[in-house]
Design an enzyme around this catalytic site. Sequence first.
Site, PDB file in Angstrom:
ATOM      1  N   LYS A 185       0.806  -1.232   0.000  1.00  0.00           N
ATOM      2  CA  LYS A 185       0.000   0.000   0.000  1.00  0.00           C
ATOM      3  C   LYS A 185       0.838   1.282   0.000  1.00  0.00           C
ATOM      4  O   LYS A 185       0.428   2.294  -0.551  1.00  0.00           O
ATOM      5  CB  LYS A 185      -0.943   0.001   1.204  1.00  0.00           C
ATOM      6  CG  LYS A 185      -1.958  -1.148   1.212  1.00  0.00           C
ATOM      7  CD  LYS A 185      -3.083  -0.900   0.240  1.00  0.00           C
ATOM      8  CE  LYS A 185      -4.106  -2.041   0.265  1.00  0.00           C
ATOM      9  NZ  LYS A 185      -5.151  -1.870  -0.754  1.00  0.00           N
TER      10      LYS A 185
ATOM     11  N   GLU B  86      -9.711   5.996   3.096  1.00  0.00           N
ATOM     12  CA  GLU B  86     -10.460   4.910   3.717  1.00  0.00           C
ATOM     13  C   GLU B  86      -9.475   3.801   4.033  1.00  0.00           C
ATOM     14  O   GLU B  86      -8.390   3.750   3.456  1.00  0.00           O
ATOM     15  CB  GLU B  86     -11.519   4.382   2.734  1.00  0.00           C
ATOM     16  CG  GLU B  86     -11.027   3.337   1.729  1.00  0.00           C
ATOM     17  CD  GLU B  86      -9.978   3.838   0.729  1.00  0.00           C
ATOM     18  OE1 GLU B  86      -9.852   5.067   0.578  1.00  0.00           O
ATOM     19  OE2 GLU B  86      -9.277   2.999   0.122  1.00  0.00           O
TER      20      GLU B  86
ATOM     21  N   SER C 259       1.651  -9.703  -0.793  1.00  0.00           N
ATOM     22  CA  SER C 259       1.333  -8.278  -0.698  1.00  0.00           C
ATOM     23  C   SER C 259       1.588  -7.658   0.665  1.00  0.00           C
ATOM     24  O   SER C 259       1.810  -6.461   0.771  1.00  0.00           O
ATOM     25  CB  SER C 259      -0.119  -8.043  -1.119  1.00  0.00           C
ATOM     26  OG  SER C 259      -0.990  -8.843  -0.340  1.00  0.00           O
TER      27      SER C 259
END
Lengths: 259, 400
Positions: B92, B114, B381
């Site tokens: 991210k 968010e 990830s």
Amino acid sequence: MNRIEKVFQTMKKEGKKAFVPYVMAGDGGLTSLKEKLVFLQEAGATAIEIGIPFSDPVADGPVIQEAGIRALNTDVTLKEIVECMREIRPIIHIPLIFMTYMNPLLAYGLERFSRDIQTSGIDGLIIPDLPIEEEEIITSYLDEVKIELIRLVTLQSPIERIAEITKRGKGFVYAVTVNGITGTRAQFASQLSSHLEKIKSISPLPVLAGFGISTPEHVEEILQYCDGVIVGSKIIELMEAGNNEQIRTLINATKLPIA
Amino acid sequence: MTTTILPDEKGHFGTYGGRYVPETLMQAILELEKEYEKAKVDPAFQNELNDLLRDYVGRETPLYYAKNLTKYAGGGKIYLKREDLNHTGAHKINNSLGQALLTKRMGKSKVVAETGAGQHGVATATACALLNLECVIFMGEEDILRQQLNVFRMEILGAKVISVKSGSATLKDAVNEALRYWVSNVEDTHYILGSAMGPHPFPKIVRDFQSVIGQETKKQFIKKEAKLPEAIVACIGGGSNAIGMFYPFLEDREVKLYGVEAAGLGLHSEKHAASLAKGKPGILHGAYMYLLQNEDGQIQEAHSISAGLDYPGIGPEHCYLHDIERVKYDAITDDEALEALQVLSKTEGIIPALESAHAISYAIKLAKEMEPTEHIVVCLSGRGDKDMEAVRSKIGGVKA
Ligand SMILES: Cc1ncc(COP(=O)(O)O)c(C=O)c1O
């Protein structure tokens, strides 16, 4: 001529200002919708906006969100709402405008939806998540049955964009009065009056202001700069409270002589 | 046919995507697009981002040959792209830093975002701390309970975390509230959307910032094996780690691409987050995409053990790649993901995030059907620290 166009022509001739209240279809059960529309028509509404509940209303504040949840909890469907309008229409002579998000319409089928609401006597459609960049997805179907797409302009829209938006359609333009979502407000930004005047000077369409309008004082003040007001959250609150008198007071504020 | 030139100028991937947003946001979105296109070709911007990715995030991340996992699966060789080793523990940050730099470039001083699992929230709070931006994060109440540790991390980093109680109180509702907040504060605030979804230009911007994953993987893999891998696997919430991994390989037809959605309690149940497998196209959060919805167009609640996959939609580019059959999409259940998390932990000493464990589980199945001369790369990830409470509550553990 579409009912919306006709009403605004008459209002202009007579020098009158418009008041458009909002109700949520299915809130309090579909049976109560008829009563509400009859009351609002009799109280002097120029037209009525009828909200279709959606699970994820991103342009709406808490009051309309909750009205939508109450409606959805009754398991009301868009089909039932369209059918219900067909039954009510004969006793309502003012324009009726659906307000809803794109997804329920897509699920219904855009072409079928346009045809069905036309035969149910709906005159216009407001879709808060459909900017002009995307409106081709539905405009040809609406044009075919002469349903007016009511477009929004906001405090963020630059002059050229306001011009582009207001040259489309024949109904009215919805001038959003705040940077924000629906919901009652105590006051408005100081630049609102000049912004409304700007829109008014550009727009060939009547300009109706909405979002946050909550008191007779707001109505009177804002009407100095435009052709009418749209009141949503406050109407829902007053209806919930059974306070019809205050609704009348709000509507009557449009009839006071403008200073 | 070439698949890498999309979206078109209106933000469409085939029929998917677009900009279905309130008029109040149109100006901000058009401005973002303009600034992004300029930044993309501005060497100063790219250098600043690349320096940060190297020295602050720790890129490039390793491409690791998982010998023990390969042996466990028995078949094709499994490589892991170690996005879990990034600063803040997931992919991210690649996007958050890029968009935080864009925020500065646009002269905005505040950020809203968010978060589901909290990884995007932590990454965004981190980028904002670094670049001195005010930061507000919306997070579903349900997710706050599941991801206590990440909530506190965001607060330590100086972000304000706001609990969202509406709807299912998960990621979808956090996006609704973040959009509402953005509409109300658009003049000084940028919305750092955390996945390859939402209105154009977000799916494109997020893809581009995440494409570093696939670009590095390609270079690293060729260096190690002197060819391209036969298969690539990534998990999908909104689709950002997957599209970042896939995008540089889209034109390499010989590379099979697999996207893994969350099957929750099973695709036959009502409790899953498999938008492609069980949804149909519609509009939510500004884009036309596959959605879990009922017949009347009301959005349904998604379910996954992993908060980061718990979303009823999937980014528009994935919808397109699904329809043209460039990527194969499949789904893995909660139980399978839980098991894969334990397998990777025990065989390799790597605890994956529950999201990534979906990709691991699928890769184990896939490897079994492949020859030892063939290769799979899995996008790992994120790391699993944030999920330890949730996993312990499922599988138990020694108590004092
Ligand atoms: C570690 C990890 N992987 C994957 C995801 C899913 O998001 P996306 O599909 O955008 O990569 C998340 C989301 O929170 C995450 O934290």
